[in-house]
Write a protein that holds these residues in place. Structure first.
Motif, PDB file in Angstrom:
ATOM      1  N   MET A   1       8.417   1.547 -13.393  1.00 56.16           N
ATOM      2  CA  MET A   1       7.497   2.175 -13.768  1.00 56.16           C
ATOM      3  C   MET A   1       7.933   2.778 -15.351  1.00 56.16           C
ATOM      4  SD  MET A   1       7.972   5.459 -10.867  1.00 56.16           S
ATOM      5  CE  MET A   1       6.034   5.969 -11.274  1.00 56.16           C
ATOM      6  N   ASN A   2       8.927   2.658 -15.648  1.00 57.34           N
ATOM      7  CA  ASN A   2       9.105   2.143 -17.433  1.00 57.34           C
ATOM      8  C   ASN A   2       8.231   4.101 -18.009  1.00 57.34           C
ATOM      9  OD1 ASN A   2       8.918   1.620 -20.344  1.00 57.34           O
ATOM     10  ND2 ASN A   2       7.150   1.042 -20.066  1.00 57.34           N
ATOM     11  N   ILE A   3       8.855   5.064 -17.303  1.00 57.66           N
ATOM     12  CA  ILE A   3       8.819   6.538 -17.252  1.00 57.66           C
ATOM     13  C   ILE A   3      10.562   7.032 -18.398  1.00 57.66           C
ATOM     14  CG2 ILE A   3       8.451   8.758 -16.163  1.00 57.66           C
ATOM     15  CD1 ILE A   3       7.070   7.294 -14.359  1.00 57.66           C
TER      16      ILE A   3
ATOM     17  N   VAL B   1       1.304  -1.427  -0.217  1.00 56.20           N
ATOM     18  CA  VAL B   1      -0.313   0.239  -0.004  1.00 56.20           C
ATOM     19  C   VAL B   1       0.967   0.736   0.323  1.00 56.20           C
ATOM     20  CG1 VAL B   1      -1.607   1.664   1.297  1.00 56.20           C
ATOM     21  CG2 VAL B   1      -1.645  -1.365   0.980  1.00 56.20           C
ATOM     22  N   THR B   2       1.884   1.345   0.899  1.00 54.91           N
ATOM     23  CA  THR B   2       2.439   2.450   1.087  1.00 54.91           C
ATOM     24  C   THR B   2       3.418   2.847  -0.904  1.00 54.91           C
ATOM     25  OG1 THR B   2       3.173   1.793   3.190  1.00 54.91           O
ATOM     26  CG2 THR B   2       4.612   3.279   1.951  1.00 54.91           C
ATOM     27  N   LEU B   3       4.314   1.625  -0.528  1.00 51.74           N
ATOM     28  CA  LEU B   3       4.162   1.507  -2.092  1.00 51.74           C
ATOM     29  C   LEU B   3       3.849   2.306  -3.245  1.00 51.74           C
ATOM     30  CD1 LEU B   3       7.250  -1.260  -1.459  1.00 51.74           C
ATOM     31  CD2 LEU B   3       7.609   0.633  -1.575  1.00 51.74           C
ATOM     32  N   ASN B   4       3.085   1.698  -3.096  1.00 49.79           N
ATOM     33  CA  ASN B   4       1.478   2.038  -4.483  1.00 49.79           C
ATOM     34  C   ASN B   4       1.644   3.361  -4.365  1.00 49.79           C
ATOM     35  OD1 ASN B   4       1.577  -0.556  -5.716  1.00 49.79           O
ATOM     36  ND2 ASN B   4      -0.224  -1.286  -5.164  1.00 49.79           N
ATOM     37  N   PHE B   5       1.493   4.091  -3.069  1.00 46.41           N
ATOM     38  CA  PHE B   5       0.886   5.519  -2.898  1.00 46.41           C
ATOM     39  C   PHE B   5       2.292   6.582  -3.290  1.00 46.41           C
ATOM     40  CE2 PHE B   5       2.129   9.282  -0.471  1.00 46.41           C
ATOM     41  CZ  PHE B   5       0.733  10.075  -0.973  1.00 46.41           C
TER      42      PHE B   5
ATOM     43  N   ILE C   1       3.534  10.474  -6.515  1.00 47.94           N
ATOM     44  CA  ILE C   1       4.732  10.933  -5.950  1.00 47.94           C
ATOM     45  C   ILE C   1       5.717  11.362  -6.560  1.00 47.94           C
ATOM     46  CG2 ILE C   1       6.629  11.545  -4.327  1.00 47.94           C
ATOM     47  CD1 ILE C   1       4.934  10.234  -2.350  1.00 47.94           C
ATOM     48  N   PHE C   2       6.015   9.345  -6.914  1.00 49.87           N
ATOM     49  CA  PHE C   2       7.508   9.101  -8.169  1.00 49.87           C
ATOM     50  C   PHE C   2       7.125   9.761  -9.946  1.00 49.87           C
ATOM     51  CE2 PHE C   2       9.510   6.070  -5.518  1.00 49.87           C
ATOM     52  CZ  PHE C   2      10.207   7.131  -4.837  1.00 49.87           C
ATOM     53  N   PRO C   3       5.578  10.200 -10.040  1.00 52.01           N
ATOM     54  CA  PRO C   3       5.610  10.092 -11.528  1.00 52.01           C
ATOM     55  C   PRO C   3       5.744  12.156 -11.854  1.00 52.01           C
ATOM     56  CG  PRO C   3       3.774   9.254 -10.326  1.00 52.01           C
ATOM     57  CD  PRO C   3       4.754   9.165  -9.601  1.00 52.01           C
ATOM     58  N   ASP C   4       5.906  12.889 -10.432  1.00 55.35           N
ATOM     59  CA  ASP C   4       6.488  14.175 -10.721  1.00 55.35           C
ATOM     60  C   ASP C   4       7.636  14.136 -10.920  1.00 55.35           C
ATOM     61  OD1 ASP C   4       6.359  16.517 -10.392  1.00 55.35           O
ATOM     62  OD2 ASP C   4       4.612  17.172  -8.619  1.00 55.35           O
TER      63      ASP C   4
END
Length: 112
Positions: free
Chosen positions: A104-106, A68-72, A77-80
């Motif tokens: 994340m393949n970003i 749950v924490t990691l999905n948050f 947060i990390f996509p920003d």
């Protein structure tokens, strides 16, 4: 940290290997986590009897809590890309960029 691999008695279809991760908590934290584990293992989320935690175990509780924490972090947060400016060291910045690329393949097109 114990790096010995543990193979489940009932491995998943793809024979998932797990590793033992140990951490310390205070007695009151342990009691709190055990109580939450019990509550969540009895909490039914649908009419089929699906529970939040499949088993009343600290292992399942910690795994679910970490997920749950990691999905948050992964979705909120990390996509920003502005997060990059919050790191002080180049090593941490590079780890962040590598993480986004690998997990994340970003695309990591940051302006310096």
């Amino acid at each position: 940290m114990d790096k010995n691999q543990v193979i489940s008695d009932n491995p998943s279809i793809d024979t998932e290997k797990t590793e033992l991760i140990m951490f310390r908590v205070t007695p009151s934290e342990k009691e709190f986590f055990e109580t939450l584990s019990l509550i969540l293992s009895e909490l039914h989320v649908d009419e089929k009897g699906t529970r939040v935690l499949k088993n009343n175990s600290l292992s399942d509780f910690v795994r679910m809590s970490l997920t749950v924490t990691l999905n948050f972090y992964l979705y909120k947060i990390f996509p920003d890309s502005r997060v990059l400016s919050k790191f002080k060291s180049n090593k941490a910045k590079n780890k962040f960029i590598d993480f986004r690329t690998k997990y994340m393949n970003i695309s990591n097109e940051f302006s310096s």
